[in-house]
Scaffold this active site. Structure first.
Site, PDB file in Angstrom:
ATOM      1  N   SER A 128     -21.897 -14.533  13.263  1.00 30.43           N
ATOM      2  CA  SER A 128     -21.317 -13.368  12.613  1.00 30.43           C
ATOM      3  C   SER A 128     -21.440 -13.476  11.095  1.00 30.43           C
ATOM      4  O   SER A 128     -21.088 -14.507  10.507  1.00 30.43           O
ATOM      5  CB  SER A 128     -19.838 -13.277  13.037  1.00 30.43           C
ATOM      6  OG  SER A 128     -19.192 -12.201  12.406  1.00 30.43           O
ATOM      7  N   THR A 142     -20.112   5.351  14.078  1.00 25.85           N
ATOM      8  CA  THR A 142     -18.885   6.136  14.101  1.00 25.85           C
ATOM      9  C   THR A 142     -19.212   7.612  13.990  1.00 25.85           C
ATOM     10  O   THR A 142     -20.239   7.988  13.423  1.00 25.85           O
ATOM     11  CB  THR A 142     -17.935   5.733  12.952  1.00 25.85           C
ATOM     12  OG1 THR A 142     -16.697   6.448  13.104  1.00 25.85           O
ATOM     13  CG2 THR A 142     -18.501   6.074  11.587  1.00 25.85           C
ATOM     14  N   ARG A 184       0.821  -1.209   0.000  1.00 28.00           N
ATOM     15  CA  ARG A 184       0.000   0.000   0.000  1.00 28.00           C
ATOM     16  C   ARG A 184       0.853   1.256   0.000  1.00 28.00           C
ATOM     17  O   ARG A 184       1.807   1.366   0.760  1.00 28.00           O
ATOM     18  CB  ARG A 184      -0.916   0.028   1.231  1.00 28.00           C
ATOM     19  CG  ARG A 184      -2.011  -0.989   1.133  1.00 28.00           C
ATOM     20  CD  ARG A 184      -2.737  -1.153   2.444  1.00 28.00           C
ATOM     21  NE  ARG A 184      -3.578  -2.348   2.360  1.00 28.00           N
ATOM     22  CZ  ARG A 184      -4.895  -2.331   2.534  1.00 28.00           C
ATOM     23  NH1 ARG A 184      -5.513  -1.225   2.826  1.00 28.00           N
ATOM     24  NH2 ARG A 184      -5.585  -3.449   2.429  1.00 28.00           N
ATOM     25  N   SER A 200     -19.776  -2.126   3.299  1.00 29.98           N
ATOM     26  CA  SER A 200     -19.134  -0.979   2.667  1.00 29.98           C
ATOM     27  C   SER A 200     -18.501  -1.264   1.316  1.00 29.98           C
ATOM     28  O   SER A 200     -18.211  -0.344   0.571  1.00 29.98           O
ATOM     29  CB  SER A 200     -18.071  -0.418   3.599  1.00 29.98           C
ATOM     30  OG  SER A 200     -17.034  -1.350   3.750  1.00 29.98           O
ATOM     31  N   THR A 234      -7.089   7.356  27.026  1.00 27.55           N
ATOM     32  CA  THR A 234      -7.521   8.743  27.193  1.00 27.55           C
ATOM     33  C   THR A 234      -8.715   9.033  26.292  1.00 27.55           C
ATOM     34  O   THR A 234      -8.752   8.592  25.148  1.00 27.55           O
ATOM     35  CB  THR A 234      -6.350   9.680  26.846  1.00 27.55           C
ATOM     36  OG1 THR A 234      -5.289   9.411  27.766  1.00 27.55           O
ATOM     37  CG2 THR A 234      -6.756  11.147  26.957  1.00 27.55           C
ATOM     38  N   HIS A 280     -21.729   2.827   8.240  1.00 29.12           N
ATOM     39  CA  HIS A 280     -21.921   3.420   6.906  1.00 29.12           C
ATOM     40  C   HIS A 280     -23.343   3.915   6.699  1.00 29.12           C
ATOM     41  O   HIS A 280     -23.782   4.089   5.563  1.00 29.12           O
ATOM     42  CB  HIS A 280     -21.521   2.422   5.822  1.00 29.12           C
ATOM     43  CG  HIS A 280     -20.052   2.177   5.796  1.00 29.12           C
ATOM     44  ND1 HIS A 280     -19.164   3.042   5.195  1.00 29.12           N
ATOM     45  CD2 HIS A 280     -19.305   1.195   6.357  1.00 29.12           C
ATOM     46  CE1 HIS A 280     -17.936   2.582   5.367  1.00 29.12           C
ATOM     47  NE2 HIS A 280     -17.986   1.476   6.073  1.00 29.12           N
ATOM     48  N   LYS A 336     -17.280   9.162   9.879  1.00 29.59           N
ATOM     49  CA  LYS A 336     -17.640   9.084   8.469  1.00 29.59           C
ATOM     50  C   LYS A 336     -18.636  10.204   8.152  1.00 29.59           C
ATOM     51  O   LYS A 336     -18.230  11.358   8.029  1.00 29.59           O
ATOM     52  CB  LYS A 336     -18.045   7.662   8.116  1.00 29.59           C
ATOM     53  CG  LYS A 336     -16.776   6.762   8.174  1.00 29.59           C
ATOM     54  CD  LYS A 336     -16.956   5.285   8.017  1.00 29.59           C
ATOM     55  CE  LYS A 336     -15.595   4.585   8.176  1.00 29.59           C
ATOM     56  NZ  LYS A 336     -15.659   3.143   8.223  1.00 29.59           N
ATOM     57  N   THR A 390      -9.337  -7.219   0.763  1.00 27.30           N
ATOM     58  CA  THR A 390     -10.525  -6.445   1.138  1.00 27.30           C
ATOM     59  C   THR A 390     -11.761  -6.994   0.421  1.00 27.30           C
ATOM     60  O   THR A 390     -12.856  -7.031   0.988  1.00 27.30           O
ATOM     61  CB  THR A 390     -10.312  -4.955   0.801  1.00 27.30           C
ATOM     62  OG1 THR A 390      -9.084  -4.535   1.385  1.00 27.30           O
ATOM     63  CG2 THR A 390     -11.427  -4.096   1.338  1.00 27.30           C
TER      64      THR A 390
HETATM   65  C1  LIG Z   1     -14.776   2.303   9.202  1.00 24.45           C
HETATM   66  C2  LIG Z   1     -15.513   1.164   9.825  1.00 24.45           C
HETATM   67  C3  LIG Z   1     -15.459   0.919  11.197  1.00 24.45           C
HETATM   68  C4  LIG Z   1     -14.479   1.647  12.086  1.00 24.45           C
HETATM   69  O1  LIG Z   1     -14.881   2.943  12.334  1.00 24.45           O
HETATM   70  P1  LIG Z   1     -13.740   4.030  12.687  1.00 24.45           P
HETATM   71  O2  LIG Z   1     -14.489   5.086  13.385  1.00 24.45           O
HETATM   72  O3  LIG Z   1     -13.144   4.439  11.368  1.00 24.45           O
HETATM   73  O4  LIG Z   1     -12.742   3.341  13.550  1.00 24.45           O
HETATM   74  C5  LIG Z   1     -16.290  -0.024  11.753  1.00 24.45           C
HETATM   75  N1  LIG Z   1     -17.129  -0.741  10.978  1.00 24.45           N
HETATM   76  C6  LIG Z   1     -17.188  -0.576   9.641  1.00 24.45           C
HETATM   77  C7  LIG Z   1     -18.141  -1.390   8.851  1.00 24.45           C
HETATM   78  C8  LIG Z   1     -16.371   0.369   9.016  1.00 24.45           C
HETATM   79  O5  LIG Z   1     -16.395   0.512   7.702  1.00 24.45           O
END
Ligand SMILES: *Cc1c(COP(=O)(O)O)cnc(C)c1O
Length: 404
Positions: A137, A245, A21, A189, A278, A217, A248, A363
């Site tokens: 899973s 998250t 990469r 994703s 932290t 996502h 994103k 991936t």
């Molecule tokens: C990006 C991602 C995460 C991790 O989220 P981050 O906040 O970037 O650590 C978890 N699950 C999926 C499906 C993701 O694509």
């Protein structure tokens, strides 16, 4: 023994497989996103257009977010000052967790340092606390969910992606009273397909299982208030734990879970990945809070994103480019060859100043190598015209197969 040689040899194997990469040196510019300055081997920065960012709605440069982050920095300083237990529970953390609990209509929420940490810490802790738990899973679950399964040291069953019959067969095979946790995603994703939330919850109810969904996502982008696909599908109350998250669509950083008070209190009390690190910096938390609040009421961004995705898919198909079927905002284009996939993204950058990341094995499965595009509200018609021209040029040059 030469330790150095061992590391070089390991990376050599990655190179030999064509998986080495190289990170693009990009500097995004507030007000110009999705444009950014790219610094390549030749030195001087050159403006390029990013078509693969997970800052899906451009909230990373939104004035509401920047003002809140700047205000938090001014008011509270740079760092949180410790773990949540020591001095890292700032007032902004409290407000953000209330906001996220409300967003997902759960009793409580817990903010962590990333979505990855939230999955790893929550899945492993929940599964460990459940006596003799077995985890079910989805085969395409994210690496952070797999990390959670591993860290739990519980038994696991992997069901074929979105295959409800397979999941049911596996659930049925376990004694009814045995603890079960089903983990899945709402938007996968790489293919951009949705998880069947109601159907998974039907099975979970029938076979007495807990459910955990990754809405990474989807949060900010689906549902009337941006709570995700479970909100869109009116399934929020049926899922036990939702994970998301702040990095994103919300354009900042951090991860979280929302669930019942009992589950949140348990993860808070037992998860090392939450306890021993932290907490997020005030500026990050302040920015994220503003972003979540803003996207709760503003539908402009998510409607524009859906329109851009629909338009891009239509135009790619009209141009004969091999766009893969995807019901969501994610637009994959099939290249089906790892070397050409990398060559295509290099040519897009060098010849057309367009940045797209090649998506290769591991991936995605071998033979399904692809470009993954994430159009958003800030990709205007002019940018889309240039993208279409560029893709046409590169696919022809590299003799990549067009749509059947
Ligand atoms: C990006 C991602 C995460 C991790 O989220 P981050 O906040 O970037 O650590 C978890 N699950 C999926 C499906 C993701 O694509």
């Amino acid at each position: 023994m030469s330790y150095e040689r061992i590391f070089a040899a390991a990376v050599g194997r990655v190179r030999a497989e064509g998986r080495y990469r190289v990170f693009a040196d990009l500097a995004r510019k507030v007000g110009r996103f999705p444009s950014a300055d790219h610094r390549g081997a030749r030195g001087d920065p050159r403006e390029v257009t990013i078509w693969c960012s997970n800052d899906y709605l451009g909230m990373g440069q939104h004035p509401v977010v920047l003002e809140a982050a700047a205000a938090a920095l001014e008011q509270y300083g740079a760092g949180a000052g410790g773990t949540r237990n020591i001095s890292g529970t700032t007032h902004l953390h409290v407000l953000l967790e209330q906001e996220l609990a409300g967003l997902h209509q759960k009793e409580a929420a817990l903010v962590m340092t990333s979505g990855y940490v939230a999955n790893e810490a929550a899945i492993s802790t929940i599964a460990k606390l459940l006596p003799d738990c077995v985890i079910f899973s989805d085969s395409l679950n994210h690496a952070s969910m797999i990390a959670g399964v591993r860290a739990s040291a519980c038994e696991k069953r992997i069901f074929r992606h979105n295959d409800l019959d397979h999941l049911e067969d596996m659930l049925k095979a376990e004694p009814r009273e045995r603890s079960k946790l089903v983990i899945f995603e709402s938007v996968y994703s790489m293919d951009g397909d949705f998880g069947p939330i109601h159907a998974v919850c039907d099975l979970a109810e029938r076979y007495n299982a807990m459910t955990f969904i990754d809405e990474v996502h989807a949060v900010g982008m689906y549902g009337a208030t941006g709570a995700g696909v479970a909100e869109r599908d009116a399934a929020m109350a049926r899922v036990d734990v939702v994970q998301g998250t702040l990095a994103k669509a919300f354009g900042c950083m951090g991860g979280y879970i929302a669930a019942s008070r009992a589950v949140i209190d348990a993860v808070r009390s037992f998860a090392p990945g939450f306890i021993f690190t932290t907490s997020l910096a005030p500026a990050v938390v302040g920015g994220a809070l503003a972003s979540v609040q803003y996207l709760k009421t503003s539908t402009l961004e998510r409607l524009a994103q859906q329109e851009r995705a629909t338009t891009l898919k239509r135009r790619l198909a009209e141009a004969g480019l091999p766009v893969m079927a995807s019901p969501s905002h994610i637009v994959p284009i099939l290249v089906a060859d790892p070397v050409r996939c990398k060559a295509a993204t290099d040519a897009l950058m060098d010849r057309h100043a367009i940045y797209i990341q090649p998506i290769n094995y591991p991936t995605v499965p071998k033979g399904t190598e692809r470009l993954r595009l994430t159009p958003g509200p800030l990709h205007d018609d002019g940018k889309m015209d240039r993208l279409l021209t560029a893709l046409g040029d590169v696919f022809e040059r590299l003799d990549i197969k067009l749509a059947a």
